[in-house]
Design a protein around this motif. Structure first.
Motif, PDB file in Angstrom:
ATOM      1  N   UNK A  29       0.721  -1.140  -0.084  1.00 52.33           N
ATOM      2  CA  UNK A  29       0.155  -0.105  -0.002  1.00 52.33           C
ATOM      3  C   UNK A  29       0.928   1.172   0.138  1.00 52.33           C
ATOM      4  N   UNK A  30       0.529   1.910  -0.849  1.00 50.95           N
ATOM      5  CA  UNK A  30       1.416   3.296  -1.189  1.00 50.95           C
ATOM      6  C   UNK A  30       0.533   4.518  -0.859  1.00 50.95           C
ATOM      7  N   UNK A  31       1.355   5.647  -0.092  1.00 53.03           N
ATOM      8  CA  UNK A  31       0.792   6.833   0.266  1.00 53.03           C
ATOM      9  C   UNK A  31       1.714   7.674  -0.339  1.00 53.03           C
ATOM     10  N   UNK A  32       1.283   8.927  -0.910  1.00 52.17           N
ATOM     11  CA  UNK A  32       2.300   9.950  -1.465  1.00 52.17           C
ATOM     12  C   UNK A  32       1.773  11.241  -0.876  1.00 52.17           C
ATOM     13  N   UNK A  33       2.412  12.208  -0.551  1.00 47.94           N
ATOM     14  CA  UNK A  33       2.162  13.462  -0.306  1.00 47.94           C
ATOM     15  C   UNK A  33       3.064  14.496  -1.204  1.00 47.94           C
ATOM     16  N   UNK A  34       2.386  15.168  -2.072  1.00 48.11           N
ATOM     17  CA  UNK A  34       3.247  16.038  -3.166  1.00 48.11           C
ATOM     18  C   UNK A  34       3.193  17.536  -2.639  1.00 48.11           C
ATOM     19  N   UNK A  35       4.254  18.200  -2.381  1.00 52.61           N
ATOM     20  CA  UNK A  35       4.373  19.299  -2.055  1.00 52.61           C
ATOM     21  C   UNK A  35       4.485  20.312  -3.210  1.00 52.61           C
ATOM     22  N   UNK A  36       3.484  21.244  -3.456  1.00 49.74           N
ATOM     23  CA  UNK A  36       3.831  22.073  -4.518  1.00 49.74           C
ATOM     24  C   UNK A  36       2.737  23.376  -4.256  1.00 49.74           C
ATOM     25  N   UNK A  37       2.980  24.233  -5.142  1.00 52.67           N
ATOM     26  CA  UNK A  37       2.038  25.614  -5.168  1.00 52.67           C
ATOM     27  C   UNK A  37       0.871  25.443  -5.848  1.00 52.67           C
ATOM     28  N   UNK A  38      -0.191  25.586  -5.211  1.00 49.86           N
ATOM     29  CA  UNK A  38      -1.464  25.347  -5.794  1.00 49.86           C
ATOM     30  C   UNK A  38      -2.498  26.610  -5.920  1.00 49.86           C
ATOM     31  N   UNK A  39      -2.033  27.647  -5.388  1.00 50.89           N
ATOM     32  CA  UNK A  39      -2.826  29.067  -5.230  1.00 50.89           C
ATOM     33  C   UNK A  39      -3.305  29.167  -6.886  1.00 50.89           C
ATOM     34  N   UNK A  40      -2.510  29.118  -7.965  1.00 55.01           N
ATOM     35  CA  UNK A  40      -2.855  29.713  -9.201  1.00 55.01           C
ATOM     36  C   UNK A  40      -4.040  28.570  -9.691  1.00 55.01           C
ATOM     37  N   UNK A  41      -3.897  27.402  -9.455  1.00 51.92           N
ATOM     38  CA  UNK A  41      -4.736  26.297  -9.821  1.00 51.92           C
ATOM     39  C   UNK A  41      -6.189  26.513  -9.067  1.00 51.92           C
ATOM     40  N   UNK A  42      -6.032  26.916  -7.692  1.00 50.12           N
ATOM     41  CA  UNK A  42      -7.261  27.163  -7.096  1.00 50.12           C
ATOM     42  C   UNK A  42      -8.034  28.593  -7.557  1.00 50.12           C
ATOM     43  N   UNK A  43      -7.138  29.530  -7.962  1.00 46.93           N
ATOM     44  CA  UNK A  43      -7.719  30.854  -8.409  1.00 46.93           C
ATOM     45  C   UNK A  43      -8.152  30.625  -9.848  1.00 46.93           C
ATOM     46  N   UNK A  44      -7.556  30.030 -10.603  1.00 47.91           N
ATOM     47  CA  UNK A  44      -8.036  29.782 -12.200  1.00 47.91           C
ATOM     48  C   UNK A  44      -8.870  28.613 -12.366  1.00 47.91           C
ATOM     49  N   UNK A  45      -8.850  27.624 -11.451  1.00 45.55           N
ATOM     50  CA  UNK A  45      -9.702  26.516 -11.917  1.00 45.55           C
ATOM     51  C   UNK A  45      -9.177  26.005 -13.119  1.00 45.55           C
ATOM     52  N   UNK A  46      -7.959  25.873 -13.343  1.00 41.45           N
ATOM     53  CA  UNK A  46      -7.172  25.495 -14.403  1.00 41.45           C
ATOM     54  C   UNK A  46      -6.393  24.103 -14.054  1.00 41.45           C
ATOM     55  N   UNK A  47      -6.696  23.103 -14.558  1.00 40.77           N
ATOM     56  CA  UNK A  47      -5.991  21.721 -14.345  1.00 40.77           C
ATOM     57  C   UNK A  47      -4.539  21.627 -14.697  1.00 40.77           C
ATOM     58  N   UNK A  48      -4.187  22.793 -15.771  1.00 38.75           N
ATOM     59  CA  UNK A  48      -2.850  22.797 -16.025  1.00 38.75           C
ATOM     60  C   UNK A  48      -2.004  23.147 -15.183  1.00 38.75           C
ATOM     61  N   UNK A  49      -2.615  24.090 -13.991  1.00 38.98           N
ATOM     62  CA  UNK A  49      -1.829  24.431 -13.083  1.00 38.98           C
ATOM     63  C   UNK A  49      -1.759  23.505 -11.797  1.00 38.98           C
TER      64      UNK A  49
END
Length: 120
Positions: A29-49
């Motif tokens: 069983x694998x668990x992953x935590x991916x640390x990245x900046x997500x504010x642009x994705x949240x603001x734009x609702x753009x999956x490419x971000x």
């Protein structure tokens, strides 16, 4: 730093030090935590971000169901390396590989290895 978390991904693999582990295989069983900046994705609702969860899952699956390794430490390391190589947005990744059926005499819930690797 923001995080995307994928938890409880079960796979069947042939990793282990003992020959029977390589022949019979077992569940991991694998668990992953991916640390990245997500504010642009949240603001734009753009999956490419953001980071494509389906591609993350596919990479983890390929490693765990792929070539056998002796140690779950090596499995975790390979997962972390491939995720950091594939996704430029990731600043760090934490990978936990659980081995519920580890050949240990005694009663236990699971054995796991948890590593964190940073982009630098």
């Amino acid at each position: 730093m923001d995080e995307i978390v994928l938890k409880g991904m079960p796979f069947f693999g042939y990793h282990g030090v003992l020959p029977e582990e390589n022949a019979i295989g077992q569940r991991f069983v694998v668990n992953v935590w991916l640390a990245c900046e997500l504010s642009e994705a949240g603001r734009t609702d753009d999956v490419s971000k953001t980071v494509d969860y389906a591609r993350v899952y596919a990479i983890v699956r390929e490693v765990v169901e792929g070539l056998p390794k002796k140690l779950i430490e090596a499995v975790a390391e390979d997962v972390a390396r491939q995720l950091l190589t594939t996704f430029a947005r990731l600043q760090s990744v934490t990978v936990e590989v659980e081995k519920p059926g580890a050949p240990i005499p005694g009663i236990f819930g699971q054995v796991s290895v948890k590593i964190r690797r940073d982009r630098a």
